[in-house]
Design a protein around this motif. Structure first.
Motif, PDB file in Angstrom:
ATOM      1  N   LEU A 108       0.805  -1.215   0.000  1.00 28.18           N
ATOM      2  CA  LEU A 108       0.000   0.000   0.000  1.00 28.18           C
ATOM      3  C   LEU A 108       0.842   1.272   0.000  1.00 28.18           C
ATOM      4  N   ASP A 396      -8.776   1.582   9.554  1.00 25.09           N
ATOM      5  CA  ASP A 396      -9.386   1.899   8.270  1.00 25.09           C
ATOM      6  C   ASP A 396      -8.526   2.901   7.491  1.00 25.09           C
ATOM      7  N   LEU A 397      -8.015   3.914   8.185  1.00 21.38           N
ATOM      8  CA  LEU A 397      -7.148   4.890   7.535  1.00 21.38           C
ATOM      9  C   LEU A 397      -5.852   4.244   7.039  1.00 21.38           C
ATOM     10  N   SER A 399      -5.483   1.336   5.994  1.00 22.67           N
ATOM     11  CA  SER A 399      -5.736   0.407   4.894  1.00 22.67           C
ATOM     12  C   SER A 399      -5.754   1.125   3.551  1.00 22.67           C
ATOM     13  N   THR A 400      -5.526   2.443   3.573  1.00 19.75           N
ATOM     14  CA  THR A 400      -5.513   3.227   2.343  1.00 19.75           C
ATOM     15  C   THR A 400      -4.074   3.520   1.935  1.00 19.75           C
ATOM     16  N   ARG A 401      -3.876   3.808   0.661  1.00 19.72           N
ATOM     17  CA  ARG A 401      -2.534   4.119   0.155  1.00 19.72           C
ATOM     18  C   ARG A 401      -1.982   5.385   0.799  1.00 19.72           C
ATOM     19  N   ASP A 402      -2.808   6.416   0.889  1.00 19.94           N
ATOM     20  CA  ASP A 402      -2.358   7.671   1.493  1.00 19.94           C
ATOM     21  C   ASP A 402      -2.043   7.496   2.972  1.00 19.94           C
ATOM     22  N   GLY A 403      -2.914   6.763   3.676  1.00 15.63           N
ATOM     23  CA  GLY A 403      -2.710   6.579   5.108  1.00 15.63           C
ATOM     24  C   GLY A 403      -1.457   5.785   5.416  1.00 15.63           C
ATOM     25  N   THR A 404      -1.236   4.699   4.686  1.00 12.77           N
ATOM     26  CA  THR A 404      -0.052   3.883   4.918  1.00 12.77           C
ATOM     27  C   THR A 404       1.216   4.635   4.552  1.00 12.77           C
TER      28      THR A 404
END
Length: 530
Positions: A108, A396-397, A399-404
């Motif tokens: 991610l 949940d955050l 699990s996103t590309r931006d968050g990771t």
């Protein structure tokens, strides 16, 4: 001695090495008779890996990572069979870390992010556990001729104004400067009368490598229960537990390892087994300890001052917090790199004592950020319903590309910045990977610990100016490109950078040289800029 360093952990060893490179006479005092083999940090961040790289230690660190990946791969059924020197690790082999036990997926991460891409040369040297790092650094300072006196404990100190008198169990030491790198229970900090404010512990954690009779009873990775959380792996037999019912009764409020101050009772096999059984709910049986385990809490504190006269603090002596992600090790190495060249410059006489004020000013904000970063993870980790709900939101955050990508950048240290004069985006940041026309990198030319100047002007104007500081600044010429010039401090921080070659660039470089490298050592090789 010019400087006496108390504590032979990674922070003390790095500091002693930097001082030796600056020409200072330095010794290390360590109360333990033998190196500490306790379970501690299992990885290093980018600034730490780059610090090793700048001193020519990257190949040794890469070898440690290859050996670790072989062991972990075998345990996980996915050994890394690439030969040594096969290049940058594939994404699935890159180090990402975790936030509050939530492992960050390398798939991610946006590895093309400019901050990450600019610091990729050390990707193969991030998985370096603390015991192996200490062994690597011990070899380094031995080559530099720095003595390490083991089994010597500090009992009293007196700042005499022109030096420090230090009473130890081996006699009295007289030294110009004293630096406490002696951990969260720092004797040096206590004897210097430096306050240590912060927040008290609420949790208890354990780390150990054990033999397990029935490992099938444990789930891999992090697992939560109403009593706490535990992790099994990724190395064979590695377990970590976190209990939510407060700190151990009767133990001092500190990062509970035998590091300075009153030695703690060793963690026993039964203690680790009881904690693991309580959290997992499984009647798992541990049969042997394979590495000295550690006990810790979420006690979080920062010294009121990193310097008191001729006594200074670095590493855990200056700040303690939960050990998530090995942030304490990395923060401490950053302290040592920052302080090492500055104290060395003061000892050598080419910088005033006022330079040492920039140590606290530059490192304190980074220390405060790490304390809050680990406090946030405690808030997410706790076992109450509110924390569990928050954990779901954070998961949940992540699990996103931006968050990771955001979390990996923070954990890796690539976004760290010091507030320095200058408008160029590189100023105050750790120098990125700068490849030169001959196939080398800029950092390959800085193994001796001095300042580095990259000169890409057509006529060598930057290098001619820096020649007036010969012996402190090494100039490296390269083909014209941007940035056209970069001045790198010994700690890897960019002190000046420019994309132009005009008078403004020359003036800015001259100001940075005067600010950081002291008085000129020779007559300037150009007419002074008016």
């Amino acid at each position: 001695m010019d400087v006496t360093v108390v504590g032979a952990g990674p922070v003390g060893l790095v500091l002693a090495a930097e001082l030796a490179l600056s020409g200072a006479a330095v010794q290390v005092l360590e109360r333990r008779a033998d190196p500490d083999e306790a379970m501690k940090a299992q990885s290093i961040n980018v600034p730490t890996a780059e610090a090793l790289d700048r001193r020519g230690l990257l190949p040794a660190a890469e070898q440690v990572q290859r050996e670790l990946l072989e062991r972990v791969g075998s345990f996980a059924g996915a050994a890394d069979d690439r030969p040594p020197g096969a290049g940058r690790p594939a994404p699935e082999r890159r180090f990402t870390g975790h936030f509050a036990g939530m492992v960050l997926s390398p798939d991610l991460v946006d590895w093309s992010d400019p901050d990450l891409a600019a610091h990729a040369a050390v990707d193969g040297a991030r998985m370096v556990p603390q015991p192996q790092l200490e062994a690597l650094l011990a070899d380094h300072i031995a080559r530099l001729g720095v003595p390490v006196r083991r089994g010597v404990e500090v009992t009293a100190l007196e700042d005499t104004g022109d030096g420090v008198r230090v009473d130890t169990t081996a006699g009295t030491v007289r030294t110009g400067w004293l630096v406490g790198c002696d951990g969260g229970h720092s004797t040096v900090r206590r004897l210097a009368g430096i306050d240590f404010p912060g927040t008290d512990p609420e949790l208890t954690g354990y780390q150990a490598v054990v033999d397990i009779a029935d490992p099938e009873k444990l789930a891999g990775g992090w697992t939560w229960s109403t009593r706490g959380a535990y992790r099994y792996g990724p190395q064979p037999g590695r377990v970590a537990t976190l209990e939510f019912d407060g700190p151990p009764a009767g133990l001092p409020h500190a990062r509970l390892r035998s590091r300075g101050g009153t030695p703690m009772a060793p963690v026993t096999l039964e203690e680790v087994q009881t904690s693991l059984r309580r959290i997992s709910g499984a009647d798992v049986t541990l049969t042997a300890l394979r590495a000295a385990p550690t006990r810790w809490t979420d006690n979080t504190r920062q010294a009121a001052a990193y310097r008191s006269g001729r006594v200074l603090l670095a590493g855990d002596a200056a700040h303690v917090h939960p050990p998530f992600g090995g942030q304490g090790l990395n923060l401490g190495v950053g302290d040592a790199m920052n302080l090492g060249w500055k104290l060395g410059a003061v000892v050598a006489g080419w910088a005033p004592e006022g330079l040492l004020d920039t140590y606290d000013a530059e490192r304190r904000p980074l220390g405060a950020w790490v304390l809050d970063w680990t406090r946030a993870q405690i808030g997410v980790l706790r076992g109450d319903a509110k924390s569990a709900a928050l954990r779901e939101v954070v998961a949940d955050l992540l699990s996103t590309r931006d968050g990771t990508t955001y979390a990996v950048k923070k954990i890796s240290g690539v976004t760290q910045r010091i507030d320095l004069p200058g408008d160029h985006p590189l100023v105050g940041r750790f120098v990125p990977d700068v490849w030169l026309r001959d196939g080398s990198r800029l950092v390959d030319h800085g193994h001796d610990g001095g300042f580095l100047l990259l000169d890409r002007t057509p006529d060598g104007a930057f290098a001619r100016l820096a020649a007036a500081w010969a012996g402190r600044v090494s100039s490296v010429s390269d083909d014209h490109a941007t940035p056209t010039g970069v001045l790198v401090r010994p700690d890897g921080v960019v002190a000046w950078a420019s994309d132009t070659t005009d008078i403004a660039a020359i003036t800015g470089l001259e100001a940075a040289l005067h600010r950081w490298t002291g008085a000129q050592t020779s007559s300037p090789a150009h007419e002074p800029v008016s």
